[in-house]
Design a protein around this motif. Structure first.
Motif, PDB file in Angstrom:
ATOM      1  N   ASN A  36     -19.472  10.909 -33.725  1.00 37.64           N
ATOM      2  CA  ASN A  36     -20.778  11.568 -33.706  1.00 37.64           C
ATOM      3  C   ASN A  36     -21.750  10.862 -34.644  1.00 37.64           C
ATOM      4  O   ASN A  36     -22.925  10.665 -34.309  1.00 37.64           O
ATOM      5  CB  ASN A  36     -20.650  13.041 -34.095  1.00 37.64           C
ATOM      6  CG  ASN A  36     -20.099  13.890 -32.965  1.00 37.64           C
ATOM      7  OD1 ASN A  36     -20.303  13.593 -31.801  1.00 37.64           O
ATOM      8  ND2 ASN A  36     -19.389  14.947 -33.317  1.00 37.64           N
TER       9      ASN A  36
ATOM     10  N   SER B 189     -25.999  13.973 -38.599  1.00 34.00           N
ATOM     11  CA  SER B 189     -25.149  13.590 -37.481  1.00 34.00           C
ATOM     12  C   SER B 189     -25.376  14.566 -36.326  1.00 34.00           C
ATOM     13  O   SER B 189     -25.251  15.771 -36.487  1.00 34.00           O
ATOM     14  CB  SER B 189     -23.686  13.601 -37.916  1.00 34.00           C
ATOM     15  OG  SER B 189     -22.869  13.144 -36.893  1.00 34.00           O
TER      16      SER B 189
ATOM     17  N   ASP C  92      -8.160  14.167 -35.276  1.00 32.44           N
ATOM     18  CA  ASP C  92      -9.104  14.629 -34.266  1.00 32.44           C
ATOM     19  C   ASP C  92     -10.439  15.000 -34.903  1.00 32.44           C
ATOM     20  O   ASP C  92     -11.498  14.566 -34.450  1.00 32.44           O
ATOM     21  CB  ASP C  92      -8.521  15.803 -33.487  1.00 32.44           C
ATOM     22  CG  ASP C  92      -9.284  16.089 -32.211  1.00 32.44           C
ATOM     23  OD1 ASP C  92      -9.667  15.135 -31.514  1.00 32.44           O
ATOM     24  OD2 ASP C  92      -9.494  17.269 -31.915  1.00 32.44           O
ATOM     25  N   ALA C  93     -10.408  15.762 -35.982  1.00 33.42           N
ATOM     26  CA  ALA C  93     -11.644  16.184 -36.657  1.00 33.42           C
ATOM     27  C   ALA C  93     -12.357  14.993 -37.287  1.00 33.42           C
ATOM     28  O   ALA C  93     -13.582  14.849 -37.158  1.00 33.42           O
ATOM     29  CB  ALA C  93     -11.337  17.228 -37.724  1.00 33.42           C
TER      30      ALA C  93
ATOM     31  N   ASN D  39     -24.343  16.237 -32.706  1.00 33.89           N
ATOM     32  CA  ASN D  39     -23.038  16.632 -32.182  1.00 33.89           C
ATOM     33  C   ASN D  39     -22.905  16.220 -30.711  1.00 33.89           C
ATOM     34  O   ASN D  39     -23.234  16.982 -29.814  1.00 33.89           O
ATOM     35  CB  ASN D  39     -22.852  18.143 -32.363  1.00 33.89           C
ATOM     36  CG  ASN D  39     -21.423  18.560 -32.203  1.00 33.89           C
ATOM     37  OD1 ASN D  39     -20.521  17.741 -32.305  1.00 33.89           O
ATOM     38  ND2 ASN D  39     -21.218  19.839 -31.952  1.00 33.89           N
TER      39      ASN D  39
ATOM     40  N   LYS E  55     -13.811  12.659 -34.456  1.00 36.86           N
ATOM     41  CA  LYS E  55     -15.017  13.215 -33.831  1.00 36.86           C
ATOM     42  C   LYS E  55     -16.220  13.095 -34.763  1.00 36.86           C
ATOM     43  O   LYS E  55     -17.327  12.772 -34.319  1.00 36.86           O
ATOM     44  CB  LYS E  55     -14.784  14.668 -33.444  1.00 36.86           C
ATOM     45  CG  LYS E  55     -13.877  14.838 -32.248  1.00 36.86           C
ATOM     46  CD  LYS E  55     -13.609  16.301 -31.950  1.00 36.86           C
ATOM     47  CE  LYS E  55     -12.670  16.472 -30.780  1.00 36.86           C
ATOM     48  NZ  LYS E  55     -12.343  17.885 -30.536  1.00 36.86           N
ATOM     49  N   SER E  56     -16.013  13.340 -36.042  1.00 40.86           N
ATOM     50  CA  SER E  56     -17.115  13.206 -37.010  1.00 40.86           C
ATOM     51  C   SER E  56     -17.624  11.774 -37.070  1.00 40.86           C
ATOM     52  O   SER E  56     -18.830  11.535 -37.100  1.00 40.86           O
ATOM     53  CB  SER E  56     -16.657  13.636 -38.405  1.00 40.86           C
ATOM     54  OG  SER E  56     -16.386  15.003 -38.444  1.00 40.86           O
TER      55      SER E  56
ATOM     56  N   ILE F  17     -19.801  14.868 -29.508  1.00 39.01           N
ATOM     57  CA  ILE F  17     -18.417  15.177 -29.173  1.00 39.01           C
ATOM     58  C   ILE F  17     -18.000  16.390 -30.007  1.00 39.01           C
ATOM     59  O   ILE F  17     -18.091  16.354 -31.230  1.00 39.01           O
ATOM     60  CB  ILE F  17     -17.484  13.988 -29.486  1.00 39.01           C
ATOM     61  CG1 ILE F  17     -17.942  12.754 -28.738  1.00 39.01           C
ATOM     62  CG2 ILE F  17     -16.045  14.342 -29.159  1.00 39.01           C
ATOM     63  CD1 ILE F  17     -17.261  11.490 -29.192  1.00 39.01           C
ATOM     64  N   SER F  18     -17.566  17.453 -29.342  1.00 42.21           N
ATOM     65  CA  SER F  18     -17.163  18.627 -30.109  1.00 42.21           C
ATOM     66  C   SER F  18     -15.723  19.004 -29.838  1.00 42.21           C
ATOM     67  O   SER F  18     -15.090  18.526 -28.973  1.00 42.21           O
ATOM     68  CB  SER F  18     -18.067  19.806 -29.798  1.00 42.21           C
ATOM     69  OG  SER F  18     -18.090  20.081 -28.423  1.00 42.21           O
TER      70      SER F  18
ATOM     71  N   SER G 223     -25.047   8.825 -33.517  1.00 41.56           N
ATOM     72  CA  SER G 223     -26.313   9.263 -34.115  1.00 41.56           C
ATOM     73  C   SER G 223     -27.053   8.078 -34.723  1.00 41.56           C
ATOM     74  O   SER G 223     -28.278   7.961 -34.573  1.00 41.56           O
ATOM     75  CB  SER G 223     -26.057  10.315 -35.194  1.00 41.56           C
ATOM     76  OG  SER G 223     -25.456  11.457 -34.647  1.00 41.56           O
TER      77      SER G 223
ATOM     78  N   SER H  29     -18.053  14.900 -44.027  1.00 36.04           N
ATOM     79  CA  SER H  29     -19.367  15.475 -43.732  1.00 36.04           C
ATOM     80  C   SER H  29     -20.374  14.337 -43.653  1.00 36.04           C
ATOM     81  O   SER H  29     -20.542  13.581 -44.604  1.00 36.04           O
ATOM     82  CB  SER H  29     -19.782  16.487 -44.794  1.00 36.04           C
ATOM     83  OG  SER H  29     -19.924  15.863 -46.044  1.00 36.04           O
TER      84      SER H  29
END
Length: 120
Positions: A60, A115, A52-53, A117, A56-57, A119-120, A64, A111
């Motif tokens: 995003n 980027s 999930d993390a 944000n 999303k990164s 989607i958080s 971007s 990281s």
């Protein structure tokens, strides 16, 4: 006794790494760098620990990159600044997935610089 099987997530650093590297499909197909990570994230975010993390990164970052490319187009008329911006975005979009794939294989969080944000 109730089973918590559905809440258990597996550790799969290789899939996380592949998800980051799939962004490079943009350089081959022109669009796969957003579609493939989106599919992997949507289908595996409940099953893989950290997906999930990471997903999303990645999303995003890809969104971007699209925004920065769109902004660069009118900047081409302003003394060619858009061309420089497009080259820098292209380099960043190529290097950062590789760097974050290595991080993912080591169990680290990604990281992505610059980027936005979405989607958080």
């Amino acid at each position: 006794m109730e089973s918590n099987y559905h809440t258990l997530k597996r550790t799969d650093n290789q899939l996380l790494m592949i998800t980051h590297l799939s962004q490079l499909l943009t350089y081959i197909t022109g669009f796969g760098g957003l579609v493939v990570p989106l599919i992997l994230w949507a289908t595996q975010k409940e099953a893989v620990d950290g997906m999930d993390a990471h997903g999303k990164s990645i999303l995003n970052f890809q969104l971007s990159i699209i925004v920065y490319c769109i902004i660069s187009i009118p900047l081409i008329l302003a003394f060619g600044l858009g061309i420089i911006t497009l080259v820098l975005v292209g380099i960043l979009a190529f290097i950062m997935p590789i760097v974050n794939a290595i991080k993912a294989s080591n169990g680290e969080l990604p990281s992505y610089p610059l980027s936005l944000n979405f989607i958080s």
